[in-house]
Design an enzyme around this catalytic site. Structure first.
Site, short mmCIF file in Angstrom:
data_model
loop_
_atom_site.label_atom_id
_atom_site.label_comp_id
_atom_site.label_asym_id
_atom_site.label_seq_id
_atom_site.Cartn_x
_atom_site.Cartn_y
_atom_site.Cartn_z
N ASP A 132 -43.12 -19.30 32.76
CA ASP A 132 -42.18 -19.73 31.71
C ASP A 132 -42.41 -21.21 31.38
O ASP A 132 -42.42 -21.61 30.22
CB ASP A 132 -40.73 -19.55 32.19
CG ASP A 132 -40.15 -18.18 31.80
OD1 ASP A 132 -40.77 -17.48 30.98
OD2 ASP A 132 -39.06 -17.85 32.31
N ARG A 178 -30.95 -23.25 30.21
CA ARG A 178 -30.46 -23.09 31.58
C ARG A 178 -29.03 -22.59 31.53
O ARG A 178 -28.19 -23.15 30.80
CB ARG A 178 -30.56 -24.45 32.27
CG ARG A 178 -30.19 -24.48 33.72
CD ARG A 178 -31.23 -23.85 34.60
NE ARG A 178 -31.04 -24.32 35.98
CZ ARG A 178 -30.11 -23.81 36.80
NH1 ARG A 178 -29.34 -22.83 36.40
NH2 ARG A 178 -29.98 -24.31 38.01
N PHE A 192 -35.77 -28.26 35.93
CA PHE A 192 -36.70 -27.27 35.36
C PHE A 192 -37.22 -27.79 34.02
O PHE A 192 -38.44 -27.74 33.75
CB PHE A 192 -35.95 -25.94 35.19
CG PHE A 192 -36.80 -24.76 34.81
CD1 PHE A 192 -37.29 -24.61 33.52
CD2 PHE A 192 -37.09 -23.77 35.74
CE1 PHE A 192 -38.06 -23.51 33.16
CE2 PHE A 192 -37.86 -22.65 35.39
CZ PHE A 192 -38.34 -22.53 34.10
N GLU A 244 -30.81 -26.61 47.19
CA GLU A 244 -31.64 -27.19 46.12
C GLU A 244 -32.67 -26.18 45.61
O GLU A 244 -33.24 -25.41 46.38
CB GLU A 244 -32.36 -28.45 46.61
CG GLU A 244 -31.42 -29.57 47.03
CD GLU A 244 -30.57 -30.12 45.87
OE1 GLU A 244 -30.79 -29.73 44.71
OE2 GLU A 244 -29.67 -30.93 46.16
N GLY A 245 -32.92 -26.23 44.32
CA GLY A 245 -33.84 -25.29 43.68
C GLY A 245 -35.29 -25.76 43.72
O GLY A 245 -35.62 -26.84 44.22
N PHE A 246 -36.13 -24.94 43.14
CA PHE A 246 -37.58 -25.14 43.16
C PHE A 246 -38.01 -26.48 42.57
O PHE A 246 -38.87 -27.16 43.12
CB PHE A 246 -38.21 -23.99 42.35
CG PHE A 246 -39.70 -23.94 42.40
CD1 PHE A 246 -40.36 -23.56 43.56
CD2 PHE A 246 -40.46 -24.24 41.27
CE1 PHE A 246 -41.74 -23.50 43.60
CE2 PHE A 246 -41.84 -24.18 41.31
CZ PHE A 246 -42.49 -23.81 42.46
N ASN A 247 -37.42 -26.86 41.46
CA ASN A 247 -37.93 -28.03 40.74
C ASN A 247 -37.46 -29.36 41.31
O ASN A 247 -38.15 -30.37 41.16
CB ASN A 247 -37.62 -27.91 39.25
CG ASN A 247 -38.46 -26.80 38.64
OD1 ASN A 247 -39.66 -26.94 38.49
ND2 ASN A 247 -37.83 -25.66 38.34
N1 LIG Z 1 -37.99 -17.68 35.15
C1 LIG Z 1 -37.08 -18.62 34.92
N2 LIG Z 1 -36.32 -19.07 35.94
C2 LIG Z 1 -35.43 -20.04 35.69
C3 LIG Z 1 -35.25 -20.59 34.39
N3 LIG Z 1 -34.29 -21.53 34.47
C4 LIG Z 1 -33.89 -21.59 35.75
N4 LIG Z 1 -34.57 -20.69 36.51
C5 LIG Z 1 -34.43 -20.44 37.95
O1 LIG Z 1 -33.38 -21.23 38.44
C6 LIG Z 1 -33.89 -22.30 39.25
C7 LIG Z 1 -33.18 -23.57 38.83
O2 LIG Z 1 -33.20 -24.51 39.84
P1 LIG Z 1 -34.07 -25.84 39.75
O3 LIG Z 1 -35.49 -25.46 39.79
O4 LIG Z 1 -33.56 -26.74 40.80
O5 LIG Z 1 -33.75 -26.50 38.32
P2 LIG Z 1 -32.33 -27.07 37.80
O6 LIG Z 1 -31.25 -26.53 38.68
O7 LIG Z 1 -32.27 -26.58 36.39
O8 LIG Z 1 -32.39 -28.56 37.87
C8 LIG Z 1 -35.39 -22.35 38.98
O9 LIG Z 1 -36.13 -22.85 40.04
C9 LIG Z 1 -35.69 -20.89 38.68
O10 LIG Z 1 -35.81 -20.16 39.88
C10 LIG Z 1 -36.06 -20.08 33.33
O11 LIG Z 1 -35.98 -20.50 32.19
N5 LIG Z 1 -36.96 -19.10 33.65
MG LIG Z 2 -31.14 -27.11 40.84
#
Ligand SMILES: Nc1nc2c(ncn2[C@@H]2O[C@H](COP(=O)(O)OP(=O)(O)O)[C@@H](O)[C@H]2O)c(=O)[nH]1
Ligand SMILES: [Mg+2]
Ligand SMILES: *[C@@H]1O[C@H](CO)[C@@H](O)[C@H](O)[C@H]1NC(C)=O
Ligand SMILES: *[C@@H]1O[C@H](CO)[C@@H](O)[C@H](O)[C@H]1NC(C)=O
Ligand SMILES: *[C@@H]1O[C@H](CO)[C@@H](O)[C@H](O)[C@H]1NC(C)=O
Length: 387
Positions: free
Chosen positions: A329, A252, A347, A12-15
């Site tokens: 961003d 994205r 995100f 899982e990612g940051f958001n």
């Molecule tokens: N700097 C930057 N990183 C991004 C962007 N889009 C995605 N990322 C990276 O990819 C990750 C996507 O995972 P998440 O946060 O789970 O969001 P989701 O997967 O789009 O629902 C983010 O946390 C960032 O690390 C963007 O527009 N700018």
């Molecule tokens: Mg994600």
């Protein structure tokens, strides 16, 4: 104190992790009705999307990304290293690995329940010679778990409260796979209190503000987006924010295009939409946040040469790391006159919330790109703040 720790499924990612924080904060509020529970913030690190080479991206405290005093004003929290210092060492008394029910929903009927059950998946913890459990623990190799059990849970986060209060005697409990439990009340007052308390760290906000002023002719005064460090006093009237003279875009890519999802546009489709928005809104500038790879970025720059991007120097990248860059961003997109994001990206969702907090007209926020041949392109849902 009793310490509640948690972790989330590694991919899982940051958001999405920020979303799980909201669920855990809600659980701690419930637990605190009976006892002095404190939420321990799981250090950031080893996230799949943080791919910048040669920079250390492990054991990152929350204070690098969020204002801890702001989080504290919602629910008691502490960094992991404070927990180690305060609780007397790198030990977690009891780890509960949350999982669903092996049998699924019985007779297709949804009910909320919690039961100790055999582990369904192979445990991510192994016993060492002393009988302690070793595992990832956010990169803290010296951390050990004393006991690990699997807990099947189905329902909202606070259904765990009675079990944690009555069946567990440990003073530190970690919920692994915390995303298994749902929000107590999505988009309710408690949700929004916690969400509003997730104020970005000041240094990141300052960098975003400076970038807006320098490259986008955007300041809080001119754009009517006044900000209060103290989130409890932040209550912008919906529609009061004007925003900087640019379109904010979150595009994205990566895993969102690998699956050939029909709700995600081609670069060409996205650029076409951006151009039509600029024209319609009589704006000249566009800020693009994206996780596109080098190859796609090159193509995008060719098709949209005027686009503005936040591109930190190597030195700044080492300081901010990928997480800080992503937050900047998001800050810049949050202040745009008009925002358009990507379908079902957390995100983008977090940007929606940020704009809602700033008081933007929902028409300027809840927009997403449509896939090139998507038939019904449903737009994102508007979630109003409950104060
Ligand atoms: N700097 C930057 N990183 C991004 C962007 N889009 C995605 N990322 C990276 O990819 C990750 C996507 O995972 P998440 O946060 O789970 O969001 P989701 O997967 O789009 O629902 C983010 O946390 C960032 O690390 C963007 O527009 N700018
Ligand atoms: Mg994600
Ligand atoms: C918690 O303890 C009570 C009382 O001993 C027991 O009835 C209940 O089943 C336990 N809960 C779980 C989820 O094991
Ligand atoms: C681990 O926790 C379980 C469930 O609470 C308990 O039955 C067991 O005795 C504990 N084991 C140890 C070694 O403390
Ligand atoms: C910046 O915006 C103001 C209006 O808010 C405008 O008068 C000024 O010309 C703009 N400056 C540039 C360099 O675009």
């Amino acid at each position: 104190s009793v310490y509640l720790l948690y972790d989330v499924n590694p991919p899982e990612g940051f958001n999405l992790r920020r979303d799980v924080y909201i669920r855990m904060a809600s659980l701690v509020k419930t637990l605190r009705q009976r006892g002095d529970w404190v939420l321990v913030l799981p250090p950031w690190g080893r996230l799949y999307h943080w791919q910048s080479p040669e920079i250390d991206q492990e054991r990152i405290p929350w204070g690098e990304f969020f204002s801890i005093t702001s989080l504290q004003a919602n629910v008691p929290v502490m960094e992991y290293e404070e927990f180690i210092a305060e609780s007397g060492g790198p030990f977690i008394d009891h780890i509960l690995v949350l999982q669903s029910y092996a049998e699924g929903w019985t007779e297709g009927k949804w009910e909320e329940k919690v039961d100790v059950r055999p582990c369904i998946e192979k445990l991510a913890y192994t016993k060492d010679k002393q009988g302690y459990y070793r595992g990832w623990f956010w990169g803290y190799e010296e951390t050990r778990g004393v006991n690990v059990t699997c807990l099947s849970a189905q329902g909202h986060a606070s259904i765990l409260a009675p079990y944690l209060q009555d069946n567990i005697t440990a003073t530190s409990v970690m919920l692994d796979r915390a995303e298994t439990v749902l929000h107590d009340h999505y988009a309710g007052k408690d949700y929004w209190d916690t969400r509003r308390s997730m104020v970005f760290a000041k240094h990141l906000r300052i960098i975003g503000d400076e970038f807006r002023a320098k490259y986008l002719n955007s300041t809080d005064e001119k754009d009517l987006t006044p900000y209060q460090e103290d989130w409890t006093r932040m209550k912008a009237k919906p529609g009061s924010a004007w925003g900087g003279p640019y379109v904010g875009v979150h595009l994205r890519r990566k895993d969102f295009i690998w699956g050939h999802r029909e709700d995600v546009p081609s670069l060409k489709g996205a650029v076409k939409k951006i151009r039509s928005l600029l024209k319609k809104l009589k704006l000249e500038r566009v800020f693009v946040a994206t996780d596109a790879d080098e190859e796609e970025l090159k193509k995008l720059k060719k098709m949209l040469p005027e686009m503005v991007r936040f591109e930190p120097s190597q030195e700044n990248l080492e300081l901010l790391r990928d997480g800080g860059v992503a937050i900047i961003d998001q800050c810049i997109c949050a202040h745009a006159r008009y925002f358009i994001g990507t379908s079902v990206s957390t995100f983008s969702f977090r940007i929606h919330e940020e704009r809602e907090i700033l008081g933007f007209d929902p028409k300027t926020t809840y927009n997403r790109f449509c896939g090139d041949s998507e038939k019904e392109c449903e737009q994102p849902t508007h979630w109003k703040i409950v104060y």
